[in-house]
Design a protein around this motif. Sequence first.
Motif, PDB file in Angstrom:
ATOM      1  N   TRP A 184       0.034  -1.437   5.554  1.00  0.00           N
ATOM      2  CA  TRP A 184       0.233  -0.195   4.811  1.00  0.00           C
ATOM      3  C   TRP A 184      -0.270   1.014   5.591  1.00  0.00           C
ATOM      4  N   ARG A 185      -1.198   0.790   6.519  1.00  0.00           N
ATOM      5  CA  ARG A 185      -1.770   1.907   7.276  1.00  0.00           C
ATOM      6  C   ARG A 185      -0.746   2.560   8.213  1.00  0.00           C
ATOM      7  N   GLN A 186       0.395   1.888   8.465  1.00  0.00           N
ATOM      8  CA  GLN A 186       1.409   2.502   9.312  1.00  0.00           C
ATOM      9  C   GLN A 186       2.743   2.658   8.572  1.00  0.00           C
ATOM     10  N   GLN A 187       2.682   2.601   7.229  1.00  0.00           N
ATOM     11  CA  GLN A 187       3.887   2.807   6.443  1.00  0.00           C
ATOM     12  C   GLN A 187       4.237   4.306   6.387  1.00  0.00           C
ATOM     13  N   VAL A 188       5.348   4.583   5.730  1.00  0.00           N
ATOM     14  CA  VAL A 188       5.890   5.947   5.651  1.00  0.00           C
ATOM     15  C   VAL A 188       4.849   6.937   5.134  1.00  0.00           C
ATOM     16  N   GLY A 189       4.703   8.031   5.865  1.00  0.00           N
ATOM     17  CA  GLY A 189       3.891   9.156   5.416  1.00  0.00           C
ATOM     18  C   GLY A 189       2.416   9.075   5.717  1.00  0.00           C
ATOM     19  N   THR A 190       1.929   7.936   6.216  1.00  0.00           N
ATOM     20  CA  THR A 190       0.507   7.818   6.540  1.00  0.00           C
ATOM     21  C   THR A 190       0.181   8.649   7.779  1.00  0.00           C
ATOM     22  N   PRO A 191      -1.106   8.866   8.057  1.00  0.00           N
ATOM     23  CA  PRO A 191      -1.463   9.647   9.247  1.00  0.00           C
ATOM     24  C   PRO A 191      -0.926   9.059  10.551  1.00  0.00           C
ATOM     25  N   ALA A 192      -0.608   7.748  10.564  1.00  0.00           N
ATOM     26  CA  ALA A 192      -0.103   7.097  11.778  1.00  0.00           C
ATOM     27  C   ALA A 192       1.415   7.166  11.897  1.00  0.00           C
ATOM     28  N   TYR A 193       2.088   7.786  10.936  1.00  0.00           N
ATOM     29  CA  TYR A 193       3.542   7.742  10.852  1.00  0.00           C
ATOM     30  C   TYR A 193       4.193   8.885  11.627  1.00  0.00           C
ATOM     31  N   CYS A 194       4.890   8.533  12.711  1.00  0.00           N
ATOM     32  CA  CYS A 194       5.787   9.459  13.428  1.00  0.00           C
ATOM     33  C   CYS A 194       5.088  10.699  13.972  1.00  0.00           C
ATOM     34  N   HIS A 195       3.929  10.508  14.614  1.00  0.00           N
ATOM     35  CA  HIS A 195       3.235  11.642  15.224  1.00  0.00           C
ATOM     36  C   HIS A 195       3.046  11.500  16.731  1.00  0.00           C
ATOM     37  N   ASP A 196       3.569  10.441  17.330  1.00  0.00           N
ATOM     38  CA  ASP A 196       3.495  10.235  18.782  1.00  0.00           C
ATOM     39  C   ASP A 196       2.058  10.425  19.291  1.00  0.00           C
ATOM     40  N   LEU A 197       1.148   9.626  18.794  1.00  0.00           N
ATOM     41  CA  LEU A 197      -0.270   9.733  19.105  1.00  0.00           C
ATOM     42  C   LEU A 197      -0.641   8.863  20.298  1.00  0.00           C
ATOM     43  N   ASP A 198      -1.709   9.247  21.011  1.00  0.00           N
ATOM     44  CA  ASP A 198      -2.227   8.346  22.041  1.00  0.00           C
ATOM     45  C   ASP A 198      -3.067   7.263  21.360  1.00  0.00           C
ATOM     46  N   ALA A 199      -3.574   6.323  22.135  1.00  0.00           N
ATOM     47  CA  ALA A 199      -4.221   5.155  21.547  1.00  0.00           C
ATOM     48  C   ALA A 199      -5.438   5.527  20.692  1.00  0.00           C
ATOM     49  N   ALA A 200      -6.276   6.407  21.206  1.00  0.00           N
ATOM     50  CA  ALA A 200      -7.480   6.784  20.448  1.00  0.00           C
ATOM     51  C   ALA A 200      -7.101   7.489  19.147  1.00  0.00           C
ATOM     52  N   ALA A 201      -6.131   8.385  19.232  1.00  0.00           N
ATOM     53  CA  ALA A 201      -5.714   9.125  18.036  1.00  0.00           C
ATOM     54  C   ALA A 201      -5.015   8.205  17.034  1.00  0.00           C
ATOM     55  N   LEU A 202      -4.262   7.236  17.541  1.00  0.00           N
ATOM     56  CA  LEU A 202      -3.589   6.315  16.631  1.00  0.00           C
ATOM     57  C   LEU A 202      -4.608   5.438  15.913  1.00  0.00           C
ATOM     58  N   ARG A 203      -5.618   4.942  16.622  1.00  0.00           N
ATOM     59  CA  ARG A 203      -6.658   4.146  15.955  1.00  0.00           C
ATOM     60  C   ARG A 203      -7.346   4.977  14.871  1.00  0.00           C
ATOM     61  N   ALA A 204      -7.626   6.236  15.171  1.00  0.00           N
ATOM     62  CA  ALA A 204      -8.272   7.105  14.186  1.00  0.00           C
ATOM     63  C   ALA A 204      -7.362   7.343  12.986  1.00  0.00           C
ATOM     64  N   ALA A 205      -6.067   7.515  13.242  1.00  0.00           N
ATOM     65  CA  ALA A 205      -5.120   7.743  12.156  1.00  0.00           C
ATOM     66  C   ALA A 205      -4.998   6.514  11.262  1.00  0.00           C
ATOM     67  N   LEU A 206      -4.948   5.337  11.858  1.00  0.00           N
ATOM     68  CA  LEU A 206      -4.900   4.109  11.064  1.00  0.00           C
ATOM     69  C   LEU A 206      -6.150   3.976  10.198  1.00  0.00           C
ATOM     70  N   ALA A 207      -7.293   4.289  10.782  1.00  0.00           N
ATOM     71  CA  ALA A 207      -8.556   4.176  10.045  1.00  0.00           C
ATOM     72  C   ALA A 207      -8.664   5.214   8.933  1.00  0.00           C
ATOM     73  N   ALA A 208      -8.011   6.359   9.109  1.00  0.00           N
ATOM     74  CA  ALA A 208      -8.126   7.452   8.139  1.00  0.00           C
ATOM     75  C   ALA A 208      -7.263   7.245   6.901  1.00  0.00           C
ATOM     76  N   ALA A 209      -6.289   6.350   6.964  1.00  0.00           N
ATOM     77  CA  ALA A 209      -5.403   6.145   5.822  1.00  0.00           C
ATOM     78  C   ALA A 209      -6.184   5.611   4.619  1.00  0.00           C
ATOM     79  N   GLU A 210      -5.763   6.011   3.427  1.00  0.00           N
ATOM     80  CA  GLU A 210      -6.439   5.626   2.191  1.00  0.00           C
ATOM     81  C   GLU A 210      -5.495   4.781   1.336  1.00  0.00           C
ATOM     82  N   ARG A 211      -5.934   3.593   0.963  1.00  0.00           N
ATOM     83  CA  ARG A 211      -5.073   2.613   0.288  1.00  0.00           C
ATOM     84  C   ARG A 211      -4.520   3.136  -1.026  1.00  0.00           C
TER      85      ARG A 211
END
Length: 242
Positions: A184-211
């Motif tokens: 769910w952390r990479q589903q539609v609309g989450t911070p990890a969705y369609c932002h072309d992030l580098d590895a560090a930023a993507l890990r942070a975006a996945l961690a920032a998502a709220e269930r």
Amino acid sequence: MDIGIIGSGHIGGTLTRRLSALGHRVTVANSRGPDSLAALAAETGATAGTVQQAARARDLVVVTIPQKAIPSLPPGLFAATPASTVVVDTGNYYPELRDGRIAELDAGLLDSEWVARHLGRPVLKAFNNVQARTLARGGLPAGAPGRVALSVAGDDVEAKKVVLQLFDALGFDGVDAGTLADSWRQQVGTPAYCHDLDAAALRAALAAAERDKVADYRREGEAMVMRLIAEAGGNLDALAAP
């Protein structure tokens, strides 16, 4: 690798081109049959096959079709697929934009959990939170500044290694996003969705998502896609093109 791709839309077509160019044996299929894929096969050297043929690939099968089309796949599609074959789901649930309402997903079942139930096969979640044009542009060498990262979620550690190695070969850093229950952390609309992030930023975006915000994320993500389509003059092809 021997790879099957079920779906020839933006992501499926792009992966057919990119993976064929890397020297993999690719069989691509769609609901309209092999004849409709003659041009893509001629362009890439991939084999245009049936859905059943693509599903029998020995190493990797990518299922990249709309959520609403998953129940229309042939019953027992993966019955003849080797147990060792990695199956990847790239799907996203867009209830307003494309798929209509799917009760189980609206009730909280995760997109790829629902796909796995229909396929009768464990799946990994990957390639769903990046635009086709990002994949089509090609990645960068390992260690290059600004190298975009892609994430994969799933329960099979060895299967995830296959996908992470494929990310690297395509020119992207790979991020292990956890189990399928974490997808769910990479589903539609989450911070990890369609932002072309580098590895560090993507890990942070996945961690920032709220269930508890999954439904809100989906609404916001669909609205974003609709805005992008409108800005592209209503042309989804223009939005997805390289």
